[in-house]
Design a protein around this motif. Structure first.
Motif, PDB file in Angstrom:
ATOM      1  N   ALA A  34       0.804  -1.223   0.000  1.00  0.00           N
ATOM      2  CA  ALA A  34       0.000   0.000   0.000  1.00  0.00           C
ATOM      3  C   ALA A  34       0.834   1.270   0.000  1.00  0.00           C
ATOM      4  N   SER A  35       2.028   1.221   0.576  1.00  0.00           N
ATOM      5  CA  SER A  35       2.775   2.465   0.781  1.00  0.00           C
ATOM      6  C   SER A  35       4.250   2.399   0.430  1.00  0.00           C
ATOM      7  N   GLU A  36       4.745   1.225   0.101  1.00  0.00           N
ATOM      8  CA  GLU A  36       6.172   1.007  -0.141  1.00  0.00           C
ATOM      9  C   GLU A  36       7.016   1.227   1.104  1.00  0.00           C
ATOM     10  N   LEU A  37       6.371   1.191   2.274  1.00  0.00           N
ATOM     11  CA  LEU A  37       7.097   1.240   3.547  1.00  0.00           C
ATOM     12  C   LEU A  37       7.173  -0.162   4.120  1.00  0.00           C
ATOM     13  N   SER A  38       8.315  -0.497   4.703  1.00  0.00           N
ATOM     14  CA  SER A  38       8.400  -1.734   5.477  1.00  0.00           C
ATOM     15  C   SER A  38       7.866  -1.446   6.875  1.00  0.00           C
ATOM     16  N   LEU A  39       7.634  -2.496   7.630  1.00  0.00           N
ATOM     17  CA  LEU A  39       7.203  -2.315   9.017  1.00  0.00           C
ATOM     18  C   LEU A  39       8.278  -1.561   9.802  1.00  0.00           C
ATOM     19  N   ALA A  40       9.547  -1.834   9.525  1.00  0.00           N
ATOM     20  CA  ALA A  40      10.640  -1.112  10.194  1.00  0.00           C
ATOM     21  C   ALA A  40      10.616   0.372   9.819  1.00  0.00           C
ATOM     22  N   GLU A  60      19.318   6.422  20.951  1.00  0.00           N
ATOM     23  CA  GLU A  60      17.999   6.265  21.564  1.00  0.00           C
ATOM     24  C   GLU A  60      17.042   5.577  20.600  1.00  0.00           C
ATOM     25  N   LEU A  61      17.104   5.969  19.331  1.00  0.00           N
ATOM     26  CA  LEU A  61      16.240   5.354  18.330  1.00  0.00           C
ATOM     27  C   LEU A  61      16.564   3.864  18.192  1.00  0.00           C
ATOM     28  N   ALA A  62      17.831   3.522  18.163  1.00  0.00           N
ATOM     29  CA  ALA A  62      18.232   2.105  18.082  1.00  0.00           C
ATOM     30  C   ALA A  62      17.683   1.330  19.268  1.00  0.00           C
ATOM     31  N   GLY A  63      17.778   1.896  20.459  1.00  0.00           N
ATOM     32  CA  GLY A  63      17.265   1.230  21.654  1.00  0.00           C
ATOM     33  C   GLY A  63      15.767   1.026  21.603  1.00  0.00           C
ATOM     34  N   ARG A  64      15.047   2.014  21.147  1.00  0.00           N
ATOM     35  CA  ARG A  64      13.583   1.909  21.092  1.00  0.00           C
ATOM     36  C   ARG A  64      13.126   0.943  20.016  1.00  0.00           C
ATOM     37  N   LEU A  65      13.892   0.836  18.934  1.00  0.00           N
ATOM     38  CA  LEU A  65      13.561  -0.103  17.863  1.00  0.00           C
ATOM     39  C   LEU A  65      14.086  -1.511  18.148  1.00  0.00           C
ATOM     40  N   PHE A  67      17.251  -2.320  17.691  1.00  0.00           N
ATOM     41  CA  PHE A  67      18.141  -2.509  16.550  1.00  0.00           C
ATOM     42  C   PHE A  67      19.577  -2.359  17.020  1.00  0.00           C
ATOM     43  N   SER A  68      20.486  -3.098  16.408  1.00  0.00           N
ATOM     44  CA  SER A  68      21.907  -2.867  16.635  1.00  0.00           C
ATOM     45  C   SER A  68      22.261  -1.531  15.971  1.00  0.00           C
ATOM     46  N   PRO A  69      23.366  -0.904  16.387  1.00  0.00           N
ATOM     47  CA  PRO A  69      23.760   0.356  15.731  1.00  0.00           C
ATOM     48  C   PRO A  69      23.953   0.200  14.225  1.00  0.00           C
ATOM     49  N   SER A  70      24.537  -0.910  13.788  1.00  0.00           N
ATOM     50  CA  SER A  70      24.759  -1.089  12.348  1.00  0.00           C
ATOM     51  C   SER A  70      23.441  -1.277  11.600  1.00  0.00           C
ATOM     52  N   ARG A  71      22.498  -1.981  12.207  1.00  0.00           N
ATOM     53  CA  ARG A  71      21.194  -2.148  11.559  1.00  0.00           C
ATOM     54  C   ARG A  71      20.476  -0.809  11.456  1.00  0.00           C
ATOM     55  N   LEU A  72      20.566   0.003  12.508  1.00  0.00           N
ATOM     56  CA  LEU A  72      19.923   1.315  12.452  1.00  0.00           C
ATOM     57  C   LEU A  72      20.574   2.191  11.385  1.00  0.00           C
ATOM     58  N   THR A  73      21.900   2.164  11.301  1.00  0.00           N
ATOM     59  CA  THR A  73      22.596   2.943  10.280  1.00  0.00           C
ATOM     60  C   THR A  73      22.105   2.558   8.892  1.00  0.00           C
ATOM     61  N   TYR A  74      21.994   1.267   8.636  1.00  0.00           N
ATOM     62  CA  TYR A  74      21.494   0.793   7.343  1.00  0.00           C
ATOM     63  C   TYR A  74      20.063   1.266   7.111  1.00  0.00           C
ATOM     64  N   GLN A  75      19.206   1.120   8.128  1.00  0.00           N
ATOM     65  CA  GLN A  75      17.798   1.513   8.031  1.00  0.00           C
ATOM     66  C   GLN A  75      17.668   3.002   7.721  1.00  0.00           C
ATOM     67  N   ILE A  76      18.379   3.819   8.491  1.00  0.00           N
ATOM     68  CA  ILE A  76      18.286   5.275   8.306  1.00  0.00           C
ATOM     69  C   ILE A  76      18.868   5.679   6.954  1.00  0.00           C
ATOM     70  N   SER A  77      19.949   5.057   6.529  1.00  0.00           N
ATOM     71  CA  SER A  77      20.527   5.371   5.214  1.00  0.00           C
ATOM     72  C   SER A  77      19.528   5.081   4.103  1.00  0.00           C
ATOM     73  N   SER A  78      18.842   3.960   4.191  1.00  0.00           N
ATOM     74  CA  SER A  78      17.831   3.603   3.194  1.00  0.00           C
ATOM     75  C   SER A  78      16.692   4.624   3.191  1.00  0.00           C
ATOM     76  N   MET A  79      16.246   5.007   4.354  1.00  0.00           N
ATOM     77  CA  MET A  79      15.145   5.967   4.450  1.00  0.00           C
ATOM     78  C   MET A  79      15.584   7.365   4.032  1.00  0.00           C
ATOM     79  N   GLU A  80      16.836   7.682   4.288  1.00  0.00           N
ATOM     80  CA  GLU A  80      17.391   8.983   3.888  1.00  0.00           C
ATOM     81  C   GLU A  80      17.414   9.105   2.361  1.00  0.00           C
ATOM     82  N   ARG A  81      17.812   8.028   1.680  1.00  0.00           N
ATOM     83  CA  ARG A  81      17.840   8.033   0.213  1.00  0.00           C
ATOM     84  C   ARG A  81      16.452   8.272  -0.375  1.00  0.00           C
TER      85      ARG A  81
END
Length: 170
Positions: A34-40, A60-65, A67-81
């Motif tokens: 519906a939105s091209e968003l993943s649940l993450a 803080e975002l990694a802790g609340r999600l 997520f490991s720091p590397s997973r969050l970095t990947y997630q945010i990089s994808s969303m930033e693009r």
């Protein structure tokens, strides 16, 4: 050797694992369709939309999600693009960085939220009565509190296959 679970608890455990995976997969598939968003992606956008000034420190975002720091970095990089979030230096501490919700990210969240909420209601919430909702909330809040307090269940400390259990011999 550790003692396994009795048959009733094993059935409970398996029902939880299987149903939660089915639910998360279904919600993720529908959200992507519906939105091209993943649940993450959606969870990041929700947390940022609720945060003061729509920004959170990366740690803080990694802790609340959870997520490991590397997973969050990947997630945010994808969303930033995709223009959904931006990464900025912390105003108070230039050494740290924050994830910041963009206007496009907020609009995407607002567009996706009604369908996602309908899916959550349809697959889970509408089938629960008030007592079941209260019970599940107590159980999962207590579990999350205990897991966060002991600090041993960070993503890096989990090992594949560590959740399997066996039936206790009678």
């Amino acid at each position: 050797m550790e003692e396994g679970l009795d048959a009733e608890r094993l059935a409970c455990w398996r029902a939880y694992v299987e149903s939660s995976q089915l639910l998360l997969n279904r919600l993720d598939d529908e959200l992507r369709g519906a939105s091209e968003l993943s649940l993450a992606d959606y969870h990041v956008l929700v947390l940022l939309s609720e945060a003061p000034r729509q920004r959170l420190r990366m740690g803080e975002l990694a802790g609340r999600l959870v997520f490991s720091p590397s997973r969050l970095t990947y997630q945010i990089s994808s969303m930033e693009r995709r223009g959904l979030v931006a990464r900025q230096s912390c105003p108070e501490d230039r050494r740290g960085s924050e994830a910041v919700l963009t206007a496009a990210g907020l609009l995407t969240l607002r567009d996706a939220a009604p369908q996602h909420a309908a899916s959550v209601r349809g697959y889970l919430m509408d089938d629960l009565d008030e007592a079941e909702v209260a019970c599940l909330t107590r159980v999962f809040d207590r579990l999350a509190g205990r897991l966060r307090a002991d600090g041993t269940t960070t993503p890096a400390s989990r090992t594949p296959g560590s959740v399997s259990v066996s039936v206790k011999e009678k």
